[in-house]
Motif scaffolding. Structure first.
Motif, short mmCIF file in Angstrom:
data_model
loop_
_atom_site.label_atom_id
_atom_site.label_comp_id
_atom_site.label_asym_id
_atom_site.label_seq_id
_atom_site.Cartn_x
_atom_site.Cartn_y
_atom_site.Cartn_z
N GLN A 175 28.70 -55.42 31.77
CA GLN A 175 27.41 -56.07 31.96
C GLN A 175 27.39 -57.45 31.31
N PRO A 176 26.55 -58.35 31.82
CA PRO A 176 26.37 -59.63 31.13
C PRO A 176 25.98 -59.41 29.68
N VAL A 279 27.52 -65.33 32.57
CA VAL A 279 26.07 -65.16 32.52
C VAL A 279 25.41 -66.38 33.15
N GLU A 626 20.13 -61.68 37.76
CA GLU A 626 20.42 -60.57 38.67
C GLU A 626 21.72 -60.82 39.43
N THR A 628 24.30 -62.13 38.35
CA THR A 628 25.49 -61.95 37.49
C THR A 628 25.75 -60.49 37.18
N GLN A 629 24.81 -59.60 37.51
CA GLN A 629 24.93 -58.18 37.18
C GLN A 629 25.58 -57.44 38.34
N ASN A 631 25.44 -54.37 39.59
CA ASN A 631 24.52 -53.63 40.46
C ASN A 631 23.54 -54.57 41.15
N GLY A 632 23.09 -55.59 40.43
CA GLY A 632 22.18 -56.55 41.02
C GLY A 632 22.80 -57.28 42.19
N ARG A 735 33.85 -60.59 41.85
CA ARG A 735 33.31 -60.85 40.51
C ARG A 735 34.47 -60.77 39.54
N SER A 738 36.16 -58.24 36.00
CA SER A 738 35.37 -57.01 35.97
C SER A 738 36.28 -55.82 35.69
#
Length: 934
Positions: A175-176, A279, A626, A628-629, A631-632, A735, A738
């Motif tokens: 996560q960020p 982020v 959002e 950068t996340q 799931n977002g 991304r 990760s």
């Protein structure tokens, strides 16, 4: 065995106010609110040292069973970080010697709710809320976990849970800002300090954990003399005592664990750290180590943190968010542990601001606050909020909060189940002078200041790709116990009676009574939701809703926040896909003034130009975050793929909107949306309270009864838009860096939320939804590739999607997709529901119903969902017989007629360099996209 009895308070729940008192616009006193925070309990101790606390609460036929151990990550020696948490996983998810199939199956079959386990610096706990008729079985299983676990622990099971825990670590780290806490602990604590390492531990120490290590860890730490057992709910001490003696009394006392002592360290000088992460904005942190929860200064420091950055009207909010608007969000507070506390401040810097200047301003605000302290009004507002939160926390018997947690924490940390009374007395004694004194003593010391800037992360420290062969260990002798007792005859659900009325303007009121706590919850619901956003103005509703609670025509944002805080009330404005709601939660003693505020928020938004610009900047920053996340990112892409951009559901389910559209919204757009959708002829009021409807109606009508609809036409939504042609494929969103990939798979089902989905949901519980589902058991529990995954029917009012959410370790992404495809194909063809799965699902769903509505929040949610999906008032009471009539054939038919995995579109968010080569053999077209935030 010793026995003592205690009354946790002399007062009873606050009685219903007289009509005259009910109409008062003056806040109730703290003393009056405190009468709603009450716990009676009994305590006894077994000869083996197990301390037992019993609280009787007959509101529902359920009992919370909590076992807490005085061992946490602070008790781990060097080289064994993460052991307490790893062992929690072993205790929670693996078989015991006398429950060889594991505890999860019988827990689900008995209808347990809120079952889980957690580990933190100071403790490990296991808990479940069970039907009263299943109490003996639950005690048998909990005692087997305590005294009969090691004989069932094998190398294979250790390796599996090691993999799961390492994926839990990856999921958090992915996560960020996910790596900040490690750096902060390293800076705050000297080498060897018990609180210096995180509870999750290091990959290397987890890799090195051996079977013998874990056996020794359990023998040394998890004896009954290191534990507290709490039973809260439909049980009394006369019933509980012989049962606990029967099931736990034979477990021998173990070595005494003396929780690690730890001082409050002071760093010699300020430490400034700068980190990089993927982020959207710079975040600033300030942190100090302060005394823990048992210290006399704990309440003062908590009040200090809340005034500084915890209230909606906090100093930092007023100075940095509302004032110079150099920040988009702020927070401050104390994480309070047994030996120490962490006083933390965070500031999310508004993009484009001078970060160094914001950092200096932050330090100046903190220094001024330390010197001047809070006002009397600020202290009073914090204490009122604390009392309101405690009332709400004591509604459930167990779970992650609730009565059992309050009693267990007090007994474990302070040797006093009634320790909450000591804490409440400490809050009552707080003054501006005592807060200023505590801050002067602890926050004037050197600080750790962390800055996280957008950029590339440092290389991630992964687990070893291979481990040396494990050392052989001797098998343990297992001494069988008596058979596990069966579940008795369970009671059916008695859902609260639903009453209806209308206000003077015709708005319908839907009411149910809940006397679990002196709290009233109100939801003014509108037929809107994210689906009502115009396609060319996505995000207008989210901005409008933020503005509702940030100023009315008679109160600015600070005045509105302070007014809520004086009442201990919370007013919020939110939207789901189909409905928009303004909510109120308040101590019932403050209902009249709280409703006045709620009505002002709902009917009279100011939409002040300066506030529009401030909140627009916050919303744009939120969208950027959002993006950068993991799931977002995925959930901004998947709905558009499934529904198409023209469909009301073809937008991010978060509702935050499109950044270009949000940037272009003006005040006229906001006023028009409010007049079109937030209006009495589009509204329904839902109320759950300890007060009778006859007492509430005058207050509701006084607040809302004169509200009339505007001249503008009421809004309508059209769902006649054709769905896109199904194109099964993989969309890989790159991304970089990760350690995990987030796999989303979905399709629009040929059903709506208003259809009868009971059998479909029961069938899908077997396949995709829940810990025992086939996909979770395979990918998490058998293969150890994930911390947890699910596939759910997501009921919307109209066309309903099926969505799989599967975070998996990056190097297993392709294999995980292949496993999911196979499970969904098999389930609707050759491997449907088995008789064992049917029995577990039917029994679990029937038996869990009485425990599902302990709280006023749960009852309110049921009222609202009944209305959304067109269900009768007695819907929940009808479910038990419907579950009982289910068959293997009916569940197979429901799934096979609805779920078609061959139609799924897959969206994967991960490192394309790692993931793309894994997708080549899946037989699906692959489209690679770049994450927008890169």
């Amino acid at each position: 065995m010793t026995l003592v009895s205690a009354m946790a308070a002399a007062a009873v729940l606050a009685s219903a106010a007289t009509p005259a008192a009910a109409q008062s616009q003056e806040p109730a006193s703290a003393a009056e609110l405190a009468r709603g925070v009450v716990l009676d309990y009994d305590v006894f101790t077994l000869d083996n040292g197990l301390r037992v606390v019993v609280h009787t609460d007959r509101k529902a036929p359920v009992v919370a069973v909590h076992a807490w151990y005085n061992v946490g990550s602070k008790d781990e020696p060097e080289g064994q970080t993460g052991f307490a948490h790893l062992f929690e996983h072993i205790g929670l998810f693996n078989p015991t010697e006398n429950v060889p199939g594991g505890l999860m199956e019988p827990l689900r079959a008995m209808g347990a709710t809120d079952w889980n386990g957690t580990t933190w610096f100071d403790r490990t706990n296991f808990f479940q809320t069970v039907p009263t008729a299943a109490l003996e079985q639950a005690l048998y299983m909990e005692s087997d976990r305590m005294g009969h676990l090691l004989g069932s622990l094998t190398q294979e099971r250790l390796d599996n849970q090691r993999g799961v825990v390492q994926n839990e670590k990856r999921q958090g780290d992915n996560q960020p800002y996910g790596l900040v806490f490690y750096a902060m602990l390293d800076a705050l604590f000297p080498a060897g300090h018990p609180y210096r390492h995180s509870t999750i531990g290091s990959m290397a120490d987890l890799d090195a954990a051996s079977l013998q290590d874990l056996r020794d860890w359990h023998r040394d730490k998890y004896g009954p003399n290191n534990a507290v057992l709490v039973l809260a709910g439909d049980v009394d001490v006369a019933t509980a005592r012989p049962l606990v003696e029967r099931y736990f009394g034979h477990i021998p006392r173990g070595p005494q664990n003396h929780p690690a002592e730890a001082d409050v360290p002071t760093i010699p000088e300020r430490i400034d750290l700068t980190l990089k992460d993927r982020v959207s904005n710079t975040r600033l942190y300030r942190a100090w180590v302060v005394p823990g929860m048992l210290d006399a200064s704990a309440a003062d420091l908590d009040v200090a943190g809340t005034v500084l950055g915890g209230l909606a009207s906090s100093r930092l909010d007023n100075e940095l968010v509302r004032g110079d608007q150099s920040a988009v969000s702020v927070s401050a507070g104390v994480l309070s542990f047994q030996r120490i506390g962490l006083f933390q401040v965070t500031v999310d810097v508004k993009p484009g601001q001078d970060v160094d200047a914001v950092s200096r301003r932050l330090d100046a605000i903190i220094a001024d606050f330390i010197a001047s302290g809070p006002t009397e009004d600020e202290v009073a507002r914090v204490v009122t909020g604390e009392l309101s939160q405690r009332m709400q926390a004591l509604e459930p018997t167990g779970g992650f909060g609730g009565k059992a947690v309050v009693l267990a924490e007090g007994m474990l940390y302070a040797d006093d189940p009634g320790f909450y009374r000591t804490q409440m007395a400490a809050y009552a004694a707080v003054t501006p002078a005592t807060v200023r004194s505590a801050m002067g003593a602890w926050l004037s010391r050197p600080v750790v200041a962390v800055r996280v800037d957008p950029g590339e992360r440092e290389p991630y420290v992964e687990a070893a790709s291979t481990r040396p062969p494990p050392a052989a260990v001797e098998p343990l002798t297992i001494t069988p116990r008596e058979p596990m007792p069966p579940v008795g005859e369970t009671k059916g659900l008695d859902f609260p009676d639903v009453e209806r009325a209308r206000l003077s303007n015709g708005v319908e009121v839907v009411y149910a009574r809940s006397v679990a706590a002196p709290i009233t919850r109100v939801a003014m619901e509108f037929d809107a939701g994210h689906a009502a956003d115009p396609a060319d103005s996505l995000g207008v509703q989210a901005l409008m809703l933020q503005l509702l609670t940030e100023g009315t025509t008679s109160r600015d944002s600070v005045q509105l926040a302070e007014a809520q805080e004086r009442l201990g009330a919370q007013i919020g404005a939110f939207a789901g896909m189909d409905r928009t709601v303004v909510t109120l939660t308040t101590p019932s003693a403050n209902l009249w003034p709280a409703l006045t505020l709620m009505a002002d928020v709902t009917m009279n938004p100011a939409f002040a130009p300066a506030e529009i610009e401030r909140l627009r900047a916050q919303q744009l920053a939120g969208i950027a975050a959002e993006m950068t996340q993991p799931n977002g990112i995925g959930m901004r892409a998947l709905p558009v793929v499934l529904y198409g951009e023209a469909h009301p559901y073809g937008r991010a389910f978060s509702g935050t909107g499109d950044p270009g559209a949000v940037a272009a919204i003006d005040r006229d757009d906001l006023v028009a949306f409010h007049q079109t959708w937030i209006r009495p002829d589009n509204a329904r009021l839902f109320v759950v309270s300890d007060r009778p409807l006859a007492e509430l109606l005058p207050a509701l009508d006084s607040a809302f009864g004169a509200w009339s609809a505007p001249a503008a036409a009421r809004g309508t939504k059209s769902f006649e838009v054709a769905l896109p042609t199904v194109q099964p494929r993989i969309i890989l969103i790159d991304r970089p860096q990760s350690p995990q990939s987030v796999i989303l798979g979905g399709a629009v089902l040929p059903v709506t939320g208003r259809d009868d989905l009971v059998a479909l949901n029961a069938a899908n519980e077997v396949l995709g939804n829940g810990f025992l589902s086939r996909i979770n058991q395979d990918i998490r529990e058998t293969r150890g590739w994930s911390y947890g995954l699910n596939g759910r029917v997501n009921p919307l009012e109209h066309q309903t999607p099926y969505i799989i959410t599967a975070p998996v370790q990056a190097d297993r992404t392709g294999e995980s997709v292949a496993v999911l495809i196979r499970h969904y194909a098999d389930f609707v063809t050759t491997k449907g529901v088995t008789s064992a799965e049917l029995s577990r699902t039917v029994n679990g769903n029937m038996r869990q119903l009485p425990g599902g509505f302990e709280t006023s929040a749960a009852v309110l949610g049921a009222l609202r969902s009944n209305a959304l999906y067109g269900r009768p008032d007695d819907y929940w009471e009808r479910l038990g017989p419907r579950y009982a009539a289910m068959t293997v054939e009916s569940l197979d038919q429901a799934a096979r007629g609805t779920i078609d995995g061959s139609r799924f579109v897959w969206v994967i968010v991960g490192d394309a360099d790692v993931v793309l080569p894994q997708l080549e053999g899946l037989g699906l077209p692959v489209e690679v996209r770049r994450a927008a935030a890169q």
